[in-house]
Design an enzyme around this catalytic site. Structure first.
Site, PDB file in Angstrom:
ATOM      1  N   TYR A 145       0.676  -1.040  -0.020  1.00 50.32           N
ATOM      2  CA  TYR A 145      -0.073   0.027  -0.076  1.00 50.32           C
ATOM      3  C   TYR A 145       0.767   1.277  -0.129  1.00 50.32           C
ATOM      4  O   TYR A 145       1.895   1.360   0.892  1.00 50.32           O
ATOM      5  CB  TYR A 145      -0.680   0.060   1.170  1.00 50.32           C
ATOM      6  CG  TYR A 145      -1.676   1.093   1.573  1.00 50.32           C
ATOM      7  CD1 TYR A 145      -1.490   1.814   2.934  1.00 50.32           C
ATOM      8  CD2 TYR A 145      -2.141   1.737   0.790  1.00 50.32           C
ATOM      9  CE1 TYR A 145      -2.055   2.849   3.285  1.00 50.32           C
ATOM     10  CE2 TYR A 145      -3.078   3.077   1.268  1.00 50.32           C
ATOM     11  CZ  TYR A 145      -2.906   3.721   2.656  1.00 50.32           C
ATOM     12  OH  TYR A 145      -3.507   4.873   2.902  1.00 50.32           O
ATOM     13  N   ASP A 231      -1.531  -6.191   9.428  1.00 53.11           N
ATOM     14  CA  ASP A 231      -2.607  -5.231   9.173  1.00 53.11           C
ATOM     15  C   ASP A 231      -3.624  -5.935   8.660  1.00 53.11           C
ATOM     16  O   ASP A 231      -3.603  -6.350   7.283  1.00 53.11           O
ATOM     17  CB  ASP A 231      -2.232  -4.062   8.199  1.00 53.11           C
ATOM     18  CG  ASP A 231      -3.211  -2.996   8.208  1.00 53.11           C
ATOM     19  OD1 ASP A 231      -2.700  -1.993   7.577  1.00 53.11           O
ATOM     20  OD2 ASP A 231      -4.284  -3.260   8.349  1.00 53.11           O
ATOM     21  N   ILE A 233      -7.009  -5.108   8.013  1.00 53.25           N
ATOM     22  CA  ILE A 233      -7.965  -4.314   7.565  1.00 53.25           C
ATOM     23  C   ILE A 233      -9.182  -4.800   6.702  1.00 53.25           C
ATOM     24  O   ILE A 233     -10.096  -4.376   6.505  1.00 53.25           O
ATOM     25  CB  ILE A 233      -7.208  -2.803   6.961  1.00 53.25           C
ATOM     26  CG1 ILE A 233      -8.449  -1.861   6.904  1.00 53.25           C
ATOM     27  CG2 ILE A 233      -6.626  -2.932   5.857  1.00 53.25           C
ATOM     28  CD1 ILE A 233      -8.111  -0.628   6.681  1.00 53.25           C
ATOM     29  N   LYS A 274     -12.915  -0.820   5.701  1.00 50.59           N
ATOM     30  CA  LYS A 274     -12.901  -1.336   4.339  1.00 50.59           C
ATOM     31  C   LYS A 274     -14.057  -2.344   4.353  1.00 50.59           C
ATOM     32  O   LYS A 274     -14.980  -2.501   3.466  1.00 50.59           O
ATOM     33  CB  LYS A 274     -11.743  -2.315   4.224  1.00 50.59           C
ATOM     34  CG  LYS A 274     -10.505  -1.347   4.027  1.00 50.59           C
ATOM     35  CD  LYS A 274     -10.591  -0.391   2.930  1.00 50.59           C
ATOM     36  CE  LYS A 274      -9.116   0.707   2.912  1.00 50.59           C
ATOM     37  NZ  LYS A 274      -9.352   1.553   1.926  1.00 50.59           N
TER      38      LYS A 274
END
Lengths: 472, 448
Positions: A145, A231, A233, A274
């Site tokens: 990312y 992470d 998410i 998300k």
């Protein structure tokens, strides 16, 4: 003496990268079905816009919650004053239950080990402040990312050293890539404090395999004081097998609770941006069994607390287990359908994707459309796609991919019609490309379809040759 | 294994400011359930005007349901994470600030950065204006939270500028110069001065004279000024001599080419936590003419964005100009009344306060109650007040006051009854001190 700080004047916020530039182009000429049908279609935004109706209908059925009421009584005053960085306990309880549900209840979480933060952007930065000093490094598998360059490094002074992953094995993390990255850090005189992975991966859209997870846990086990941040998410966006395995599950299965040495060094980041599609509400969290990390991160969360109004609204929503179960299933169904739509649309243009089972995007292989196997060619292609085809997609170089030609294309932030239009535009573009790049014969009388077939044929034969070389 | 930041206690939370809080948590006062408990007078919260806000909310339930003109704005808000902030909210904020400050300056929304509270705003400004090891001058006494907010993760230092009761703790040119010297001696590059105006813990507004001294000093040394104006809406004495003057106003008065530089060196912080009593909603802002600072701070605000749900609700609240005007006037009236109640009550206990015109607290002079002119004596007195008298108040040492014996006492976070009770307890306490110290005088009094 310089007027402003180094941080304010340098550009290590990373916002001059193409990731953000494409965004800017889009802003100048945004697609609108009616007002601007020839505008740029935004496919660079990893947002989940598919299930708002479910959230809105829940809100309509529960008006009291938005009205600061609990059991008919106004709790406005209580919420207005609530700035305790330990967070609303009912919200943390609802969050841990939700996280457990996403993981099939194979792991449970303790609300006392959770720290709420204004989004996972804040969570990730806070973890850096807690785990590393300026000049330390974290290893990140590429592609990653683009926002991490700012979030992890900018104000913390921490460095990122990439773990290079390759399309050879579908970008999976290998032991040798890990070792290489570690060595590179040593050569750069950087002290490696840990590894940060995104699972499911952004931009790949794939879940980490059990093998990879075990590899990561083994690696940090074998290195003193090394941490692992996962992470997660996108954990609620997993829509296909092989399914999601959290690093916490792996720890659970391999180590006893008493094994503090390992439990103290693994931390999970999560957010509702998300899965629930609520990035505007700024809800993120850090989860860790390390009491010192939780204590420090809790105090640091003062710099990015979640609005109590929002904590209350979402605690009520997530407490409604009937709703969350229904939501997760339906949301995943819609994501799966959309992903299929994108994949098949791209296929019609002779473009393949990395096979994915999660996320809000596909990792798309456009290497065959490059003029040369270089990042310059990737930039050229990207510019054409943004300006000529009018699709804002993210070039792999902005994600630090080590191979040119890969792009991240989002599918959950637009309507079905818009997605279909985007696919149509891409198809015309690819057809044009192949007809203009054919040498020799007069192409005027050839149908577009024929040239496309020839192009696809050329593509697959090249693949065969490549594979042969690798197997040696 | 962890960073130094995570392991040290450089977060400053072991100070007495927080310890008193902890004592309170163990034994909190409640009129029915725990009438002998500790009364919380260490929390600078404004709880006086919620009824006004609640009645507005009842009349505007659409805002709560995230509806605008009958249409649901939920989706747009849910997706809105633009660090430039909701335009309607920024407009509402600048209009609110403009009118609240007597329309002397027109604030503009492109000079504003939204942050999750003033805590985030102050830290972000430090990240923008200082490199690690550089320093800001802060007049003492100051808000204890600054030790964490300004220094912890930024690596910045604070050089205290000692203010004294001899002149009402006012900022003087001389004290500024002394602090600057101190910075030199400590080998610290001074990057600016941070003031809280109105002051926490003093409860006083800075005079135009002080503000001009500050500007002159900043111009002379080529450094920044950060003015934390979080209490600007709590000014309850609004005459021309005792009203509020923002640093931006004084800056504006210097409107010629000689002052081009200083325009880029002055930054303001504000928040809705004190004026509107909404600390839980995390609404703060940075205001500056300096484009580079605004650009950098905007990106940094990614780490501390305000919930769009909250931005939407409050933009509607603040846009109701009629309501807000009424609210501010009534809120200030109630604050003044409460302050007067506290001042009177303390006087009855033989205790005086610094004369104040703002804030949610008084700066109270208990020097005469100290067993000696020392911080040890102040700590002793403080412990007695927390544990025996049952009042959690903040000792001046936690605010870095250079003179022992001063305490900050909050008046807007408890009921009137609790305040009366607190004053009664105080009176009993001071009487007992005096009767112990001066038994003969007490006896003589009785004989009348």
């Amino acid at each position: 003496m310089r007027l402003l700080s180094t941080k304010a004047t340098c550009n290590s916020h990373g916002q001059d990268s193409s990731y953000f530039l494409g965004w800017q182009e889009y802003e100048k000429n945004p697609y609108d079905e009616i007002l601007n049908p020839k505008g740029i279609i935004q496919m660079g935004l990893a947002e989940n816009q598919l299930s708002f109706d479910l959230l809105e209908s829940w809100l309509a059925k529960n008006p009291d919650v938005s009205g600061f009421k609990r059991d008919g009584k106004s709790i406005f005053r209580e919420l207005a004053l609530f700035q305790d960085y330990h967070g609303l306990s009912s919200f943390k309880e609802a969050m841990v239950d939700f996280m457990a549900e996403i993981r099939g209840n194979r792991v449970t979480f303790d609300p006392d080990h959770m720290v709420l933060t204004a989004g996972s952007t804040s969570a990730n930065e806070t973890l850096m402040f807690c785990l590393a000093e300026k000049g330390d490094a974290f290893l990140l598998p590429t592609p990653y990312y683009p926002g991490f360059d700012r979030d992890l490094k900018w104000r913390t002074g921490v460095e990122i050293v990439p773990i290079h992953c390759s399309s050879d094995n579908n970008f999976q993390i290998t032991e040798s890539a890990l070792e290489q990255a570690y060595e590179e850090a040593q050569n750069l005189n950087l002290n490696v404090k840990g590894i940060l992975v995104t699972n499911p991966s952004n931009p790949l859209g794939t879940t980490l395999s059990l093998e990879e997870l075990n590899l990561l846990v083994d690696f940090i086990s074998g290195h003193k004081n090394m941490h692992l941040i996962s992470d997660e998410i996108y954990s609620g966006t997993v829509f296909n097998s092989p399914g999601f395995v959290s690093v916490m599950e792996v720890l659970n299965n391999r180590f006893s609770d008493a094994d503090e040495a390992i439990w103290d060094r693994v931390h999970v980041v999560y957010s509702l941006s998300k899965d629930l599609g609520l990035p505007g509400f700024r809800v993120g969290c850090i989860y860790s069994e390390n009491d010192t990390v939780v204590a420090a991160a809790t105090k640091m969360s003062s710099f990015g607390l979640v609005s109590s109004q929002t904590q209350y609204l979402l605690s009520a929503m997530l407490e409604d287990k009937k709703f969350t179960r229904k939501y997760l299933v339906e949301n995943q169904k819609r994501l799966r359908r959309r992903q299929k739509m994108l994949v098949s649309g791209l296929e019609k243009s002779g473009i393949k994707c990395l096979e994915s089972n999660a996320g809000l995007f596909c990792w798309v292989d456009m290497r065959h459309l490059l003029k040369s196997n270089t990042f310059e060619a990737e930039m050229d292609l990207w510019k054409r796609i943004v300006y000529d085809v009018k699709l804002n997609i993210s070039p792999g170089s902005s994600c630090h991919c080590s191979e040119p030609g890969w792009f991240r294309v989002c599918f959950a932030n637009m309507s079905e019609q818009t997605l279909k239009l985007a696919m149509k535009r891409l198809k015309s573009f690819v057809a044009e490309l192949s007809s203009s790049s054919d040498n020799g014969d007069n192409k005027a009388h050839q149908s577009k379809r024929k040239s496309l077939t020839k192009w696809v044929f050329r593509l697959s034969s090249r693949d065969h040759r490549q594979r042969d070389q690798e197997e040696r | 294994m962890l960073s130094r930041k995570a392991s040290k206690d450089s977060h400053g939370q072991d100070s007495s400011y927080f310890q008193g809080w902890q004592e309170y948590e163990k034994n909190p006062y409640h009129p029915i359930q725990n009438p002998m408990g500790i009364i919380q007078m260490g929390l600078a919260e404004n709880q006086l005007s919620f009824d006004l806000l609640e009645s507005w909310l009842r009349r505007n339930s659409n805002t709560m349901a995230l509806k605008k003109d009958g249409v649901s704005a939920f989706k747009d808000l849910a997706l809105f994470q633009d660090y430039h902030g909701l335009p309607a909210f920024k407009e509402a904020l600048v209009n609110f600030m403009t009118s609240m400050r007597g329309n002397k300056i027109k604030y503009s929304s492109d000079k504003l950065v939204l942050t999750a509270g003033a805590t985030a705003a102050n830290e972000i400004l430090m990240f923008c204006l200082t490199d690690p090891g550089q320093a800001f001058i802060l007049p003492t006494p100051y808000y204890p939270g600054f030790d964490r907010d300004l220094k912890w993760r930024t690596g910045a230092e604070i050089v205290p500028m000692h203010c004294s009761s001899s002149n009402g703790f006012r900022i003087t040119r001389c004290a500024l110069e002394q602090a600057y010297q101190l910075g030199q001696e400590l080998n610290l590059k001074i990057k600016g001065v941070l003031v809280t105006n109105p002051s926490n813990p003093l409860g006083t507004t800075m005079t135009k004279t002080e503000l001009n001294h500050l500007l002159d000093f900043a111009i002379d040394k080529n450094i920044h000024i950060v003015s934390d104006e979080i209490y600007s809406g709590t000014v309850f004495d609004c005459s021309s001599t005792t009203g509020f003057t923002s640093i931006m106003e004084v800056l504006n008065e210097r409107n010629n080419n000689n002052y081009n530089n200083i325009r880029n060196h002055v930054h303001m912080v504000y928040s809705l936590s004190k004026d509107l009593g909404l600390p839980g909603f995390r609404v703060g802002l940075i205001y500056s003419n300096n484009e580079k600072v605004i650009a950098a701070a905007t990106k940094m605000s990614s780490f501390a964005l305000v919930s769009s749900q909250t931005q939407f609700m409050l933009s509607n609240l603040l846009s109701d100009a009629k309501f807000i005007k009424k609210y501010m006037v009534e809120n200030q009236r109630r604050l003044k009344r409460r302050k007067d109640m506290l001042v009177r009550g303390l006087r009855k206990a033989g205790i005086s306060c610094l004369r104040s015109n703002a804030g949610l607290f008084c700066w109270v002079d208990m020097r005469h109650l100290l067993s000696s002119d020392s911080f040890e004596a102040e700590k002793e007195l403080w412990k007695r007040i927390v544990c025996e008298v049952g009042l959690n108040i903040s000792p001046g040492s936690s605010c870095h006051c250079s003179q022992p014996g001063w305490f900050r006492i909050c008046f807007a976070n408890i009921s009137e009854d609790a305040l009366h009770l607190a004053m009664h307890r105080m009176k009993v306490f001071t009487s007992s001190i005096f009767s112990v110290r001066f038994p003969i005088i007490m006896m003589r009094k009785k004989s009348f």
